[in-house]
Design a protein around this motif. Structure first.
Motif, short mmCIF file in Angstrom:
data_model
loop_
_atom_site.label_atom_id
_atom_site.label_comp_id
_atom_site.label_asym_id
_atom_site.label_seq_id
_atom_site.Cartn_x
_atom_site.Cartn_y
_atom_site.Cartn_z
N GLY A 127 0.81 -1.21 0.00
CA GLY A 127 0.00 0.00 0.00
C GLY A 127 0.85 1.26 0.00
O GLY A 127 0.52 2.24 -0.69
N ARG A 128 1.95 1.26 0.74
CA ARG A 128 2.83 2.42 0.79
C ARG A 128 3.47 2.69 -0.58
O ARG A 128 3.59 3.84 -1.01
CB ARG A 128 3.93 2.21 1.84
CG ARG A 128 3.44 2.30 3.29
CD ARG A 128 4.55 1.84 4.24
NE ARG A 128 4.13 1.93 5.61
CZ ARG A 128 4.44 2.91 6.44
NH1 ARG A 128 5.18 3.92 5.99
NH2 ARG A 128 4.05 2.92 7.69
N ARG A 130 2.28 1.73 -3.54
CA ARG A 130 1.23 2.20 -4.45
C ARG A 130 0.86 3.65 -4.16
O ARG A 130 0.65 4.44 -5.09
CB ARG A 130 0.00 1.30 -4.32
CG ARG A 130 0.15 -0.06 -4.99
CD ARG A 130 -1.03 -0.94 -4.69
NE ARG A 130 -0.99 -2.20 -5.47
CZ ARG A 130 -1.76 -3.25 -5.19
NH1 ARG A 130 -2.62 -3.20 -4.18
NH2 ARG A 130 -1.66 -4.34 -5.93
N ASP A 131 0.79 4.01 -2.89
CA ASP A 131 0.42 5.38 -2.54
C ASP A 131 1.43 6.39 -3.07
O ASP A 131 1.05 7.44 -3.58
CB ASP A 131 0.30 5.52 -1.02
CG ASP A 131 -0.98 4.91 -0.46
OD1 ASP A 131 -1.87 4.58 -1.25
OD2 ASP A 131 -1.06 4.75 0.78
N GLN A 135 0.68 9.31 -5.70
CA GLN A 135 0.86 10.70 -5.31
C GLN A 135 1.93 11.41 -6.13
O GLN A 135 1.83 12.60 -6.41
CB GLN A 135 1.23 10.77 -3.82
CG GLN A 135 0.11 10.32 -2.89
CD GLN A 135 0.63 9.97 -1.50
OE1 GLN A 135 1.77 10.24 -1.16
NE2 GLN A 135 -0.23 9.34 -0.70
N TYR A 167 -7.89 3.34 -5.99
CA TYR A 167 -7.06 4.01 -6.98
C TYR A 167 -7.85 4.20 -8.27
O TYR A 167 -8.54 3.28 -8.72
CB TYR A 167 -5.79 3.21 -7.26
CG TYR A 167 -4.93 3.02 -6.03
CD1 TYR A 167 -3.97 3.96 -5.66
CD2 TYR A 167 -5.10 1.90 -5.22
CE1 TYR A 167 -3.19 3.78 -4.53
CE2 TYR A 167 -4.33 1.71 -4.08
CZ TYR A 167 -3.38 2.65 -3.74
OH TYR A 167 -2.61 2.48 -2.61
#
Length: 224
Positions: A127-128, A130-131, A135, A167
């Motif tokens: 998740g980190r 992908r985030d 961003q 997303y």
């Protein structure tokens, strides 16, 4: 370090993958696999420090950079007890397992390659990553498409068939946001594995991945 006899041993292990054969041939395993691998790991320690000082080369028989020869057969139909490849991973100092960011060397009779990145990262780490891509896609594209990186390396791994939840499906990096692995591979020949320049080549190839690895480390909030 590694020789043609190393590959011959791995071939024979594949054909005789049982405990009795391995125990009878354990001195050959030590001489042809473990000792050359530990020599390579030791030689890589100062090389890594020149471009990735937070990654560790640990030449230990157990618990270091050399991955164990024993297979985990608990959840596998294949009950053969031994791996028929040599796996070497230089993990981040803060990494606890094979899913952490790392540099990897794979030696097998059928295929040899270098690998870098995060293989099957746990949900929070995935998740980190992908985030940060979502961003700051421009930073991701700069790392992914770096000229030195793409000249030798290719992204590899599993991906979702649909966009991950949360997303936008029209995000410019949606193909990468679907990834479940953030790994890149660079092929190796048997001649390169057995040649005298393996350590120098490994250092060169791994250094080429600095933008990619630095991005993953930034996403996971650990220093590259």
């Amino acid at each position: 370090m590694f020789t043609k006899a190393t590959f011959k041993f791995l071939d024979e292990l594949a054909a005789n993958n049982d405990r009795a054969w391995f125990e009878a041939n354990k001195p050959r395993y030590e001489a042809l696999v473990r000792e050359p691998a530990l020599d390579f790991i030791e030689a890589m320690e100062p090389v890594l420090k020149t471009f990735a000082p937070n990654f560790r080369a640990e030449p230990r028989k157990m618990g270091g950079s050399l991955m164990r020869v024993f297979r985990d057969t608990r959840f596998s139909r294949d009950k053969t007890p031994y791996k028929t490849n040599i796996g070497i991973q230089f993990r981040h100092a803060l990494g606890k397992d094979v899913h952490a960011p790392g540099f990897y060397v794979h030696v097998a009779a059928d295929e040899c390659f270098f690998a870098v990145g995060c293989w099957h990262p746990e949900a929070d780490a995935l998740g980190r990553i992908r985030d940060l891509i979502a961003q700051k896609p421009e930073k991701w594209f700069a790392a992914r498409d770096d000229k030195k990186f793409v000249a030798q390396w290719e992204l590899w791994g599993d991906s979702l068939t649909r966009p991950p939840r949360g997303y936008a499906s029209d995000h410019p990096a949606i193909a990468d946001l679907k990834r479940k692995d953030f790994v890149a591979l660079a092929p190796l020949s048997v001649a390169e594995i057995t040649g005298s320049g393996l350590v120098k080549l490994a250092g060169k190839r791994f250094a080429e991945t600095a933008p990619f690895m630095a991005f993953l480390c930034a996403a996971l909030e650990v220093p590259y």
